[in-house]
Design an enzyme around this catalytic site. Structure first.
Site, short mmCIF file in Angstrom:
data_model
loop_
_atom_site.label_atom_id
_atom_site.label_comp_id
_atom_site.label_asym_id
_atom_site.label_seq_id
_atom_site.Cartn_x
_atom_site.Cartn_y
_atom_site.Cartn_z
N ASP A 175 4.01 -2.22 -4.51
CA ASP A 175 2.87 -1.60 -5.10
C ASP A 175 3.25 -2.45 -6.80
O ASP A 175 3.19 -3.50 -6.91
CB ASP A 175 2.48 -0.34 -5.15
CG ASP A 175 1.36 -0.14 -5.69
OD1 ASP A 175 0.66 -0.90 -6.26
OD2 ASP A 175 0.76 1.32 -5.61
N HIS A 232 -2.59 3.71 0.19
CA HIS A 232 -2.46 4.81 -0.33
C HIS A 232 -3.19 5.95 0.62
O HIS A 232 -2.14 6.70 1.34
CB HIS A 232 -3.12 5.12 -1.69
CG HIS A 232 -2.54 3.99 -2.88
ND1 HIS A 232 -1.44 3.90 -3.05
CD2 HIS A 232 -3.29 3.15 -3.63
CE1 HIS A 232 -1.30 3.03 -3.80
NE2 HIS A 232 -2.38 2.44 -4.15
#
Lengths: 462, 462
Positions: free
Chosen positions: B326, B275
């Protein structure tokens, strides 16, 4: 093509009021649903093998741009790549297209749309003249080519011939490439009249390219001529897509584009404001209250770097919306809806943005039903819901597909819209007639072959 | 699974230096490319029927979350839907999963990944214990289940057992659902050691969940233990995904998360910062200079409303990046790359943002090659390029597919990444071995059936 009178039965069906079980749809020979019965047994009707939802009307397409997809993702050597440099590439592409190529691209594009779940398309058609200007012997030549592509594919069509006359706000000369777009107002009205009402699934409407391409007086003349042809028909306009356009409109008129339009023209439920990306809160409220549909094109607006539409304000003001594939770089109503919502989440840093404004449905169903209803209004056809007197434009989803497996009606469309469940689409029907089955379209081999030849010709010329 | 010694020939192949014609790949029995010849005749080798590009390593996955896709797009009645309300739903889901379900979900997910063009996956695996806490008789039980799913699918795997010990910055009690995540440092190291180096295509690495879940002293112990097992192995950490996390880190340490990490830990090329959404310009420059890979997950970051990663600054500082699916709500490396770029365009209001920093390739090829190289580094395996001593993890694209038709090497990957050309994927190979052909995986029927049962069980319990 007209519809096929039939009695269609499905185990699960998404009506405007929500999901219903055991639904029987009586479809007449125009492809319109005349009666709906719920809780009905399967009996000896045509069975739709899955969960049935309304097909998605695609409210904004420039068919020929499909052939440019993937050709504009590299720098042309300009200092800055943006909408305007993209437009220069598009103009160089436009300069070469033949009528045969326009038809081949449209037919292939529309098959791809059907396979993705778009059952209808509002085609914003601005390519009218031969390269360099002049007229085809039939000024509707290219419009008819697009309509022939829709006929070959079997997609519902509202062809929107576009009025395009000026090179900038307040008027100005056209660039050479733009000569293919320019018509007199009466020529434009003639094309609309030639194609309007052609069949229950193919008609025409009006498009004004933008405030920068149509002077106020021409706009008034065009709307008056159009009212005589289609008194209830849809009117589309590109508006406020780019910040530069907003600045130029202010320099010309002292007003922002949406502000100018709302002040100067009787915008109402017949109108579709395509993009409307750059609005103030006041413009958002006023435009939503006018009844106009917001024509949102998330993948193209992202590809072109337009900016993010102010969705929460629009929905809070009761605004209608639909989605369009526009430049046709992506062709999937689910990607449009997902990224309409996702762009909001990225900017606002929270989840379920459209959902906040749209109970009682879960977000996927709220987005799908909202966009279908708005898109149908933008097409000016009754094709946006599974309801009596609406077209039988239907998608059948395979509830045994692993991505939908286990999901009940509450979350089925969340899984459909937000995950990679594209291959769950078992059947696509337009006006009751099956046009795609298990991912295959009966005419696709011939249509693909022509498209492949066209692409080879076009790319070699670049 | 190991590789299949073979000589593979293709007409067109994307090497790190660009496209080459007539390429012969000598692959050994570990699935590694040992020699590459260009300008070679087809002769009597295995023919790859199209344009060959490197398979995409997926650098961040939480396999079990695949089963939640579509279940979190409706309000739970909270005032505000955001990452934290989503996490509560995820915890309630986590509370029920059995080992058999974990394996069924992973196997199905990994088949879907292969079919989308992901040939490897770094699995950030934090589900270790039975519901409520305690230990399985083999503490590696669930890790082995994920590995078994990868084995069934035939995908390359770097399993990253996750160290998760605290309920907040500076330490704090875990919520009941989090008891499934908690291990002692030595238990965690034992799982890593049990799975590291299992085969040429399946190994293990290290993950520290986040600064909020691991205290500095535990982090130091874990890294020391890991260095003894895998001195060159990858280290992953979730960092700076949410603004609230940045605020809590500052309250705890006076520093922002990335700042704390760079000051407190020897971050280098072994590290993947997953991220890294919220960084200052200074953090961006320092993190890029460290050699760490930015682990970007555009669809999940959008779904969760995280915010937009500062890509131009990262690329300008020479930062490496890769993409991950993810939460597995979307499974398509093309959607990840396209929307990585598109989110930038929406915010910056210009085009070709990543392209500005990445000549000489056109944007699609630059994004693909960059993400493949970065993703391979994040996996700690030589699987990120078609080159000698790299794995033969390959995708074969059908250049006759209409969406790629006419495109030469200059724009082929722009069409692949930016348009809906997904069905152009003809073959997928991992370590030289074909695992997907024309969209089909040989084991998918059985794997789908188990997944369907699992989903039915899970959704009914909700």
């Amino acid at each position: 093509m007209t519809g096929a009178a039939d009695r269609l039965w499905c185990p699960l069906c998404l009506l405007p009021s929500g999901w219903a079980e055991g639904v029987l749809l009586d479809v007449d020979d125009t492809g319109t649903i005349r009666r709906i019965e719920t809780g009905a047994p399967a009996a000896a009707n045509t069975q739709l093998p899955g969960a049935v939802i309304p097909g998605m009307p695609n409210l904004h397409s420039h068919a020929f741009q499909r052939a440019m997809a993937g050709l504009t993702e590299r720098s042309g050597g300009e200092e800055r790549s943006d909408f305007w440099s993209w437009r220069r590439t598009m103009y160089s592409f436009v300069g070469r297209l033949t009528p045969e190529q326009v038809e081949a691209i449209a037919a292939h594009l529309y098959v791809e749309m059907l396979k993705a779940g778009y059952t209808g398309v509002a085609e914003f058609h601005y390519l009218h003249n031969p390269p360099g200007g002049g007229r085809y012997s039939d000024p509707a030549e290219l419009a008819r080519r697009v309509a022939a592509g829709a006929e070959a594919a079997g997609i519902r069509l509202t062809l929107l011939p576009v009025l395009y006359r000026e090179g900038g706000f307040g008027g100005g000369p056209l660039a050479p490439a733009q000569q293919r777009f320019r018509l007199e107002v009466d020529e434009w009205a003639g094309i609309v009249a030639a194609l309007a009402g052609a069949s229950p699934t193919r008609t025409a409407g009006a498009a004004l390219h933008s405030l920068r391409a149509v002077l106020p007086a021409d706009m008034a003349d065009a709307l008056a001529a159009y009212d005589a042809i289609c008194p209830e028909g849809p009117v589309h306009i590109h508006i406020a897509e780019q910040e530069k356009e907003v600045a130029e409109c202010r320099a010309w008129s002292g007003l922002r584009p949406v502000e100018w339009l709302l002040d100067g023209v009787p915008v109402d439920r017949r109108w579709t404001l395509v993009h409307a990306t750059h609005m103030t809160e006041e413009e958002t409220r006023r435009a939503a209250a006018s009844g106009a549909v917001a024509g949102l094109c998330p993948t193209t607006e992202a590809n072109l770097g337009d900016g993010v539409f102010a969705l929460p304000g629009w929905l809070a003001a009761g605004g209608a919306f639909g989605v369009g594939s526009d430049s046709n770089v992506s062709l999937d109503p689910r990607e449009e809806l997902r990224w309409l919502e996702y762009a909001q989440r990225l900017v606002l840093k929270r989840r379920l943005v459209a959902g906040d404004a749209a109970p009682p449905h879960a977000l996927g169903a709220a987005l799908w039903l909202g966009a279908a209803a708005g898109g149908a209004r933008a097409m000016g056809q009754a094709c946006g819901a599974i309801a009596e007197n609406e077209a039988a434009d239907l998608l059948v989803l395979d509830t045994e597909h692993p991505t939908l497996a286990g999901h009940g009606p509450d979350t089925l469309l969340d899984a459909w819209v937000f995950t990679n469940a594209g291959s769950a689409l078992r059947e696509v029907r337009v006006a009751g007639r099956r046009v795609v089955e298990d991912g295959h379209h009966p005419g696709e081999d011939a249509i693909r072959a022509r498209y492949r030849e066209t692409m080879t010709e076009l790319v070699q010329e670049l």
